[in-house]
Design an enzyme around this catalytic site. Sequence first.
Site, PDB file in Angstrom:
ATOM      1  N   LYS A   3      -0.037  -0.633  -1.421  1.00  0.00           N
ATOM      2  CA  LYS A   3       1.053  -1.266  -0.676  1.00  0.00           C
ATOM      3  C   LYS A   3       2.361  -0.483  -0.780  1.00  0.00           C
ATOM      4  O   LYS A   3       2.522   0.408  -1.609  1.00  0.00           O
ATOM      5  CB  LYS A   3       1.232  -2.715  -1.140  1.00  0.00           C
ATOM      6  CG  LYS A   3       0.160  -3.634  -0.570  1.00  0.00           C
ATOM      7  CD  LYS A   3       0.538  -5.089  -0.674  1.00  0.00           C
ATOM      8  CE  LYS A   3      -0.366  -5.947   0.199  1.00  0.00           C
ATOM      9  NZ  LYS A   3      -0.060  -7.374   0.091  1.00  0.00           N
ATOM     10  N   ARG A  14      -7.714  -8.075  -4.379  1.00  0.00           N
ATOM     11  CA  ARG A  14      -8.051  -7.634  -3.020  1.00  0.00           C
ATOM     12  C   ARG A  14      -7.755  -6.139  -2.918  1.00  0.00           C
ATOM     13  O   ARG A  14      -6.600  -5.711  -3.034  1.00  0.00           O
ATOM     14  CB  ARG A  14      -7.227  -8.436  -2.000  1.00  0.00           C
ATOM     15  CG  ARG A  14      -7.528  -8.100  -0.552  1.00  0.00           C
ATOM     16  CD  ARG A  14      -6.697  -8.986   0.375  1.00  0.00           C
ATOM     17  NE  ARG A  14      -6.976  -8.711   1.774  1.00  0.00           N
ATOM     18  CZ  ARG A  14      -6.352  -7.776   2.489  1.00  0.00           C
ATOM     19  NH1 ARG A  14      -5.384  -7.043   1.939  1.00  0.00           N
ATOM     20  NH2 ARG A  14      -6.674  -7.602   3.754  1.00  0.00           N
TER      21      ARG A  14
END
Length: 286
Positions: free
Chosen positions: A221, A255
Amino acid sequence: MLRLGRREFDAHEPVIMAIVNRTPDSFYDRGSTFQDEPALARVEQAVAEGAAIIDIGGVKAGPGEEVTAEEEARRTVGFVAEVRRRHPDVVISVDTWRHEVGEAVCEAGADLLNDAWGGVDPKLAEVAARHGAGLVCTHAGGVEPRTRPHRTTYDDVMADILRVTLGLAERAAALGVRRDGIMIDPGHDFGKNTRHSLEATRRLGEMAATGWPVLVSLSNKDFVGETLDKPVKERLLGTLATTAVSAWLGARVYRVHEVAETKQVLDMVASIAGHRPPAVARRGLA
């Protein structure tokens, strides 16, 4: 106990959720699993490497070309049905905020609805309850789906995360979603700048202390990229470091894009914590 689909996970069992994007424009894989065969191969690989959950998404999180509910369903529903046929015991999750899509994928065999946009469609929890599916309750800072945060501020980011995610979790339970199928997610990058996401990680233990299983979506991210000043394809080490810290602080579900590497990190942390024996223990015994 966390119960999803046919699987039950005990309190000290880390759970890997593998990302399979059915989009042509995802930020990380750039559409490599948009077509059926590459996507199915990705599922096979992820399961072989230790993923217990397959998370299927039909719309990328960031801004881009509009994707209608009908198109999102076209990208996901048939694929869910095929994964269910091939893998009866794997937990199938669908990353969606739309109740219409949730209804269709649950009918096709999905076990979990991953609502990354913080309950923006309140009917999604009703769908999960009606189908006996699990639900991920995420803090997204109140932003609209597929928008980026702009000058977002919090008096106390973790206090806001707890307020929102616990409220969503209790509402879901009141609607009939199984309590052992509900997870809370701090929503790294969603409605947050990099400092917010770092603080959310640092204080993750406060979420774990609520008793709800904590899911973290950290993989490659922007907050990792900005912290280390690395482009998307060079964020694995930062992601794995963040994963290790999150595991130590009590996260349960991860995840990820890179399943095998994540599993090694989680196994190592579990062994240090005393929840998993070493795979081999010969040193000093001969």
